[in-house]
Motif scaffolding. Structure first.
Motif, mmCIF file in Angstrom:
data_model
loop_
_atom_site.group_PDB
_atom_site.id
_atom_site.type_symbol
_atom_site.label_atom_id
_atom_site.label_comp_id
_atom_site.label_asym_id
_atom_site.label_seq_id
_atom_site.Cartn_x
_atom_site.Cartn_y
_atom_site.Cartn_z
ATOM 1 N N ASN A 1 1.174 5.246 8.520
ATOM 2 C CA ASN A 1 1.100 4.902 7.093
ATOM 3 C C ASN A 1 0.141 5.832 6.362
ATOM 4 O O ASN A 1 0.404 6.285 5.249
ATOM 5 C CB ASN A 1 0.613 3.457 6.927
ATOM 6 C CG ASN A 1 1.704 2.463 7.242
ATOM 7 O OD1 ASN A 1 2.883 2.802 7.221
ATOM 8 N ND2 ASN A 1 1.321 1.242 7.548
ATOM 9 N N THR B 1 1.644 9.063 5.822
ATOM 10 C CA THR B 1 2.715 9.001 4.823
ATOM 11 C C THR B 1 2.131 9.134 3.423
ATOM 12 O O THR B 1 2.703 9.796 2.565
ATOM 13 C CB THR B 1 3.476 7.657 4.938
ATOM 14 O OG1 THR B 1 4.001 7.549 6.254
ATOM 15 C CG2 THR B 1 4.598 7.561 3.928
ATOM 16 N N HIS C 1 10.249 7.782 -4.411
ATOM 17 C CA HIS C 1 10.177 7.448 -2.982
ATOM 18 C C HIS C 1 8.730 7.398 -2.521
ATOM 19 O O HIS C 1 8.302 6.439 -1.854
ATOM 20 C CB HIS C 1 10.977 8.511 -2.211
ATOM 21 C CG HIS C 1 10.785 8.447 -0.736
ATOM 22 N ND1 HIS C 1 11.390 7.478 0.043
ATOM 23 C CD2 HIS C 1 10.059 9.210 0.110
ATOM 24 C CE1 HIS C 1 11.041 7.658 1.296
ATOM 25 N NE2 HIS C 1 10.237 8.704 1.374
ATOM 26 N N THR D 1 6.844 4.452 -4.082
ATOM 27 C CA THR D 1 7.222 3.186 -3.433
ATOM 28 C C THR D 1 6.495 3.034 -2.104
ATOM 29 O O THR D 1 5.986 1.968 -1.775
ATOM 30 C CB THR D 1 8.745 3.136 -3.202
ATOM 31 O OG1 THR D 1 9.391 3.366 -4.442
ATOM 32 C CG2 THR D 1 9.176 1.794 -2.621
ATOM 33 N N ASN D 2 6.463 4.123 -1.351
ATOM 34 C CA ASN D 2 5.743 4.101 -0.070
ATOM 35 C C ASN D 2 4.282 3.763 -0.278
ATOM 36 O O ASN D 2 3.687 2.971 0.462
ATOM 37 C CB ASN D 2 5.815 5.486 0.598
ATOM 38 C CG ASN D 2 7.012 5.599 1.505
ATOM 39 O OD1 ASN D 2 7.596 4.606 1.898
ATOM 40 N ND2 ASN D 2 7.388 6.829 1.818
ATOM 41 N N GLU E 1 2.930 2.123 -2.746
ATOM 42 C CA GLU E 1 2.789 0.708 -3.114
ATOM 43 C C GLU E 1 2.944 -0.175 -1.878
ATOM 44 O O GLU E 1 2.150 -1.085 -1.648
ATOM 45 C CB GLU E 1 3.843 0.328 -4.153
ATOM 46 C CG GLU E 1 3.523 0.838 -5.540
ATOM 47 C CD GLU E 1 4.602 0.510 -6.552
ATOM 48 O OE1 GLU E 1 5.710 0.086 -6.137
ATOM 49 O OE2 GLU E 1 4.343 0.699 -7.746
ATOM 50 N N LYS E 2 3.944 0.152 -1.076
ATOM 51 C CA LYS E 2 4.244 -0.684 0.094
ATOM 52 C C LYS E 2 3.073 -0.680 1.075
ATOM 53 O O LYS E 2 2.696 -1.690 1.644
ATOM 54 C CB LYS E 2 5.483 -0.106 0.786
ATOM 55 C CG LYS E 2 6.275 -1.134 1.569
ATOM 56 C CD LYS E 2 7.659 -0.661 1.939
ATOM 57 C CE LYS E 2 7.692 0.618 2.724
ATOM 58 N NZ LYS E 2 9.047 0.967 3.193
ATOM 59 N N ILE E 3 2.494 0.490 1.256
ATOM 60 C CA ILE E 3 1.476 0.624 2.290
ATOM 61 C C ILE E 3 0.109 0.209 1.777
ATOM 62 O O ILE E 3 -0.623 -0.521 2.427
ATOM 63 C CB ILE E 3 1.453 2.079 2.810
ATOM 64 C CG1 ILE E 3 2.724 2.343 3.623
ATOM 65 C CG2 ILE E 3 0.218 2.332 3.663
ATOM 66 C CD1 ILE E 3 2.981 3.803 3.893
ATOM 67 N N HIS F 1 -0.121 -3.762 0.086
ATOM 68 C CA HIS F 1 0.481 -4.898 0.772
ATOM 69 C C HIS F 1 -0.440 -6.097 0.787
ATOM 70 O O HIS F 1 -0.026 -7.226 0.835
ATOM 71 C CB HIS F 1 0.834 -4.515 2.215
ATOM 72 C CG HIS F 1 -0.367 -4.327 3.079
ATOM 73 N ND1 HIS F 1 -1.105 -3.184 3.058
ATOM 74 C CD2 HIS F 1 -0.987 -5.161 3.940
ATOM 75 C CE1 HIS F 1 -2.119 -3.297 3.891
ATOM 76 N NE2 HIS F 1 -2.078 -4.485 4.444
ATOM 77 N N ARG G 1 0.027 -7.949 -6.433
ATOM 78 C CA ARG G 1 0.598 -6.946 -7.332
ATOM 79 C C ARG G 1 0.814 -7.544 -8.713
ATOM 80 O O ARG G 1 1.206 -8.689 -8.844
ATOM 81 C CB ARG G 1 1.941 -6.477 -6.807
ATOM 82 C CG ARG G 1 1.772 -5.637 -5.580
ATOM 83 C CD ARG G 1 2.992 -4.832 -5.334
ATOM 84 N NE ARG G 1 3.112 -4.655 -3.897
ATOM 85 C CZ ARG G 1 4.131 -4.115 -3.300
ATOM 86 N NH1 ARG G 1 5.140 -3.693 -3.997
ATOM 87 N NH2 ARG G 1 4.164 -3.977 -2.001
ATOM 88 N N TYR H 1 -4.601 0.863 5.653
ATOM 89 C CA TYR H 1 -3.278 1.324 6.052
ATOM 90 C C TYR H 1 -2.602 0.369 7.025
ATOM 91 O O TYR H 1 -1.493 0.597 7.461
ATOM 92 C CB TYR H 1 -3.382 2.722 6.682
ATOM 93 C CG TYR H 1 -4.063 3.692 5.764
ATOM 94 C CD1 TYR H 1 -5.377 4.081 5.980
ATOM 95 C CD2 TYR H 1 -3.406 4.183 4.636
ATOM 96 C CE1 TYR H 1 -6.021 4.933 5.103
ATOM 97 C CE2 TYR H 1 -4.050 5.046 3.763
ATOM 98 C CZ TYR H 1 -5.357 5.411 4.003
ATOM 99 O OH TYR H 1 -5.993 6.247 3.137
ATOM 100 N N THR I 1 -0.585 -2.658 7.917
ATOM 101 C CA THR I 1 0.360 -3.561 7.253
ATOM 102 C C THR I 1 1.082 -4.374 8.319
ATOM 103 O O THR I 1 0.947 -4.130 9.506
ATOM 104 C CB THR I 1 1.423 -2.778 6.448
ATOM 105 O OG1 THR I 1 2.144 -1.949 7.364
ATOM 106 C CG2 THR I 1 0.784 -1.920 5.383
#
Lengths: 221, 892
Positions: free
Chosen positions: B456, B459, B571, B574-575, B577-579, B582, B586, B845, B847
């Motif tokens: 993560n 990424t 892309h 989004t990554n 935000e996701k990582i 979490h 939000r 990082y 998650t």
């Protein structure tokens, strides 16, 4: 009727001049229902003979025929099963399984055979042996006499044709010893069994139907 | 020979399996402790060497703004000083291809301090002489011809001066990997006189002798040189000093590992020795009956154990010392947790740790003494007669049957009951086996967990995952950068696996005063303004660094603070935000405003970034998810291709060029994701991560200023060269672009990681071996000691297959219980680890949910069951071999 017969039974240890002839060419016939006592001095071969009669040991040569079957012609597995079903052992040191209760010790040979347990018969047996109230008790919590009676019950549980008892009273006081032998004698009479017992005790020996004296591995005349 | 020694030796050699098991247990524990300790020491030593290689062997740099040359004599005369070098910044040379090279004037000792040497020619002495690293020559498109004249024009200078290349310096990995270009000229009076100004300083790099009390000496020397001690005048080589401190510090990790090993190994010894003594209770009773004193009995035990200890210790130390040599030359970046702060380095020197040897011997001795104490108690607690008669039965057996037992056959029931009876042995087996298995499972779990976290991290922070990086210089006009077509061309290269392209905008945030987080925020602003004002680095600008409020200032009641915006593809956003979001809430606020993830730096109570032990850093701003934030940026100036540095730093003078844009903050993070590597894009300031289309809409700029490239096969030289050539070409298109090349560095990191996992695997394997030894020995002796019981059962009709099944069942039962215990303990620890990192936010990082690492779990179950089964094989064989009548007569 002959229940047990030995033919030229020998058990030798070692060779040459150091050879020990624990059982030396013994021919013995025992009839069904007899109470036989084997006597003799220490080292005369009594226990060795008893072990051979019960198939616990293999002879150097000779035969042991029980119920018409040569037991040493069987392989180990068949011999074990035969012993489980046809012979009951009572040892001097009781030899109960310490982690099993009295009831479990008694039913052990039946369970090994995966046979159904005849509750009535065993309850009756325990009653006869004064152990009815000790079913759940562990061996360590029984007196010596009680442990030996439990061992007897185990020996009788499968209704064997022969009971072999090696000094069953050796670790008991005289009163308990007498009691145990009486019980054994009554049980075998009741269930039409044959009893072969080793003892040093003259009083107990007199209770037998016949005496067999062993000297230096041979039957003394 | 004394009867005590004779008896001890006889017992030792008679009970060979027991003795051997104990020796092996001690040897393995000492072996592993020595290996870990030696590796740890070697790593610390390598860390020291590595720090010296990277940052130089100097312990401190004294910065003298008075250029007092008399200090040279003082340093020369100081007996504590081992080496020293003098250096000052001469100027910034702007090469024809746009690169900026730092010109440094230093004496020859600088080569030693930079851990380099002359590759060709000599070091410059006189004015007009210059030396550069080979890679720098290549970057500047200069040949390696010695004696060539190199025209040098300084930034803000009008004249060009010819320098003669007199020497080529061996490449330094650090400067090469960061792209920092340097050239060296002679340290002489002429150069000195030209540059001894108030904005400059004479740097004295000093290395002190070993065994010096560094803290004290550094301060004393500063006083001798007439320097007031401050962060500006006394620059400590913190990494080196920390590394040196670690060399002397107690290795608590090693102590904990050693204790754990000895606990596991000690249990093996303890249980084996207890069994051994119990079997000899009659012997000891007889010895006492014939007149041996308890002291003599204990003497026998001590002598026996001494033989075992000596043999085990020798095996362990020699084995460990030899084994650790195999790691010579290994590259490791995270070998031992104690040295985890260290960067990647090579173990050129392997040191066998005396501390590890002493520690392991001490703890092994402790285990044996504990075993003897127990043994002595067992042997001496009963009277001699009782011992002879073996009246040592424990009457307190309470083995009530349960429903489970009723489902078992009688032989299995006996095994089960024996297990319940031998609770102590079972406990030891569980602990001994669990230690190794639990460690293995936990480390495997951590490996997967951190791999996931690292994945993560890589990424969202491509700087460390990329093989090559291009970062357009901060002074290059914002309208310029790399086009979509150029990025696509890179993507389509067959050797390229992945390309990440990002936009950058240097801007400011308009904040309300209450959006500063109290004293943290206020002090942070003061610190940053001071820091930025003192910096005199990048001089490709007309902006004079006298402005004391270039970082943040109040304007009409608003605090206007420097920040950097990174524009990411959908892309990548989004990554991110996701990582990174979490674990946070939000924002769900409906808004037409563009969205942004805000990075807020965290500082200590002094407003700086220095870590203070026991003090948690706090964010500098009070902004939360769902808040609005105003960005302001000098768009007009950028469109005019103005001076970025001046535009962004001199807010008041350029306010007219600024335009505002509001964002809604969808998330706040406190760990930096992607960053701009230039000075304007300071990591110390807030960052905004936005969608690139929003950035493009705001600015009209479609170019990319940061590109990260990952190769498919970095180990292939041809691929590497092909892509490198393309990267160099792109860099040349925008002069001053930073290029990073981390191929070699990443190889070493991966190799280091692999070796770290190997080491962890080795530790776990040995622990499992020790545990396996324990379980094997305990099961073996438990079964062997019940010969009579098995004899009885055989006498009354237990067949050989039935007996074998019973013993195997018992072995498997032990194994199953050990496996279950290992799994339960491991799962608890794993959950705690995950909760710590996930829920306490210690690792941003991290998650995902708790998971079971099936591979290691299954392996542990299989290993335990296998060992349990194997442990029963030999006793089964032995029991079957023994004639029934002999077994019945055997003494338990």
């Amino acid at each position: 009727m002959t229940i047990l017969e030995t033919r030229a039974l020998k058990k030798y240890y070692g060779q040459g001049s150091h050879q020990i002839r624990a059982v030396d060419n013994v021919d013995l016939v025992i009839n069904e229902g007899e109470f036989i006592v084997i006597v003799g001095s220490s080292g005369s071969g009594k226990t060795t003979l008893l072990n051979l009669l019960g198939g616990l040991d293999r002879p150097t040569s000779g035969q042991v025929i029980i119920g018409g079957k040569d037991i040493f012609a069987m392989n180990n597995r068949h011999l074990t099963i035969f012993r489980r079903r046809q012979i009951g052992f009572v040892f001097q040191s009781y030899n109960l399984i310490p982690v099993l209760s009295t009831w479990e010790n008694v039913t052990l040979p039946l369970e090994l055979d995966a046979k159904p347990i005849d509750q009535d018969y065993l309850e009756d047996l325990l009653l006869t042996l004064n152990l009815a109230d000790k079913k759940s008790t562990l061996p360590s919590q029984l007196s010596g006499g009680q442990q030996q009676r439990a061992a007897i019950a185990r020996a009788l549980a499968t209704r064997p044709s022969i009971i072999l008892a090696d000094e069953p009273t050796g670790n008991l006081d005289s009163r308990s010893g007498l009691e145990v032998v009486h019980l054994l004698k009554n049980s075998v009479k009741r269930y039409h069994q044959t009893l072969v017992m080793i003892t040093h005790n003259e009083t107990l020996a007199q209770m037998a139907d016949r005496r067999v004296r062993l000297e230096d591995g041979k039957i003394a005349v | 020979m004394s009867p005590i020694l004779k008896l001890a030796y006889r017992y030792f050699s008679k009970y060979r399996i027991r003795s051997f098991s104990m020796i092996i247990s001690i040897a393995l524990s000492i072996f592993l402790t020595v290996v870990i300790g030696s590796l740890s020491l070697s790593v610390r030593n390598a860390n020291v060497i590595d720090c010296k290689n990277l940052d130089g062997p100097q312990h401190v740099i004294y910065r003298d703004r008075n250029f007092n040359l008399h200090n040279f004599k003082k340093l020369k005369a100081n007996p504590q000083v081992k080496n020293w070098a003098a250096l000052f910044y001469y100027g910034a040379w702007v090469a024809p291809n746009g690169y900026t090279v730092n010109l440094l004037a230093a004496d020859r000792t600088i080569l030693y301090m930079n851990n380099t040497r002359m590759q060709a020619g000599r070091y410059p002495i006189h004015s007009g002489e210059i030396a550069l690293e080979a890679w720098a020559l290549q970057r500047l498109h200069l040949s390696r011809q010695l004696g060539q004249n190199i025209p040098v024009r300084l930034l803000n200078g009008t004249e060009t001066t010819d320098y003669r290349l007199v020497g080529i310096i061996q490449d330094q990995m650090q400067t090469m990997s960061t792209g920092q270009l340097e050239a060296f000229i002679g340290f002489n009076r002429q150069n000195l006189q030209e540059r001894a100004t108030e904005n400059n300083a004479l740097n004295l790099l000093v290395e002190f002798r070993d065994q010096t009390n560094l803290n004290q000496t550094i301060k004393q020397t500063a006083a001798e040189l007439g320097l007031k001690i401050s962060d500006d005048t006394v620059l400590l080589n913190r990494d080196l000093l920390t590394a040196l401190g670690q060399m002397d510090a107690v290795d608590w990790y090693l102590v904990s590992v050693a204790l754990m090993l000895m606990l596991v190994g000690g249990m093996v010894i303890y249980s084996i020795y207890s069994i051994s003594v119990l079997k000899r209770v009659q012997d000891y009773g007889m010895l006492r009956a014939i007149g041996s004193t308890p002291r003599q009995i204990i003497g026998i035990m001590l002598a026996e154990v001494a033989i075992i200890y000596a043999a085990g210790a020798l095996l362990g130390i020699v084995g460990g010392g030899l084994f650790v040599q195999l790691f010579k030359g290994a590259t490791t970046s995270m070998f031992i947790p104690a040295a985890i702060e260290a960067d990647n380095f090579q173990l050129g020197i392997i040191m066998v740790s005396p501390f590890a040897i002493k520690l392991s011997l001490l703890i092994a001795l402790g285990s044996l003494l504990a075993a003897i104490t127990r043994g002595a108690w067992l042997a001496l607690r009963v009277s001699p007669i009782a011992a002879i008669n073996r009246v040592t039965q424990d009457d307190n057996i309470n083995l009530a049957s349960n429903r489970l037992e009723k489902l078992l056959s009688i032989p299995q029931r006996i095994s089960f009951k024996n297990l319940k009876r031998n609770k102590k042995a079972l406990f030891f087996i569980i602990i001994a086996m669990s230690a190794g298995c639990t460690l293995y499972m936990v480390e495997s779990f951590k490996g997967v967990l951190f791999d996931h976290s690292a994945g993560n991290y890589l990424t969202v922070s491509s700087f460390w995952s990329d093989d090559f990086g291009l970062n357009v210089n901060g002074t290059t006009p914002m309208a310029r950068g790399y086009s979509q077509a150029q990025v696509e061309e890179l993507r389509h290269m067959s050797a390229v696996k992945h390309v990440k392209a990002m936009q950058v905008l240097y801007s400011r945030l308009k904040l309300r005063p209450d959006e500063l987080n109290g004293l943290y925020g206020e002090r942070y602003v003061k610190y940053m303004n001071r820091l930025e004002a003192n910096y005199s680095g990048d001089q490709r600008t007309t902006f004079q660094a006298r402005n004391r409020q270039r970082f943040a200032l109040f304007d009409r009641g608003e605090l206007v603070m420097r920040n950097t915006v990174i524009g990411l593809s959908s892309h990548d956003l989004t990554n991110l935000e996701k990582i990174m979001l979490h674990h946070t809430h939000r924002a769900t606020r409906q808004s037409d405003l563009p969205r942004a993830i805000l990075y807020i730096p965290r500082v200590n109570p002094q407003g700086t970034f220095k870590e203070i032990e026991g003090v948690k850093a706090q964010p500098v701003l009070n902004i939360r998810e769902g808040d609005y934030i105003t960005l302001t940026f000098p768009i007009q100036g950028y469109r005019r291709m103005g001076d970025n540095v001046a535009l962004i730093n001199d807010y008041q003078a350029n306010k007219g060029d600024y335009a505002d844009q509001e964002f809604v903050v969808t998330g706040v993070i406190h760990t930096l994701s992607e960053t701009d590597q230039t000075l304007i894009g300071t990591h110390y300031g807030p960052y905004l991560y936005v969608a690139e289309h929003d950035l493009q809409r705001m600015t009209g700029f479609k170019n990319y200023r940061i590109i990260g490239i990952q190769l498919k096969h970095p180990e292939r030289t041809a691929d590497y060269r092909l892509v490198k050539a393309r990267v160099d070409y792109l860099a040349d298109l925008l002069p001053g672009t930073f290029v990073s090349d981390k191929v070699q560095f990443k190889k070493e990191v991966e190799e280091g990681h692999r070796q770290y996992m190997l080491l962890i695997g080795a530790i776990a394997t040995i622990l499992i071996l020790i545990g396996g030894l324990s379980i094997y020995t305990n099961i073996y002796y438990d079964l062997i000691s019940r010969q009579r019981e098995f004899g009885i059962m055989r006498a009354i009709g237990l067949t050989k297959p039935q007996l074998n099944r019973m013993l195997h069942f018992e072995g498997l039962l032990y194994g199953a219980i050990a496996a279950l215990a290992s799994c339960i303990i491991a799962f608890i620890i794993e959950y705690a680890i995950m909760a710590y990192y996930l829920h306490l936010g210690e690792d941003p990082y991290m998650t995902g949910r708790f998971f079971i690492e099936w591979k290691s779990t299954l392996l542990v179950i299989v290993v335990n069951l296998t060992i349990g089964y194997i442990a029963a094989l030999s006793p089964a064989r032995q029991v079957n071999k023994t004639p029934i009548n002999e077994a019945i007569r055997s003494v338990e």
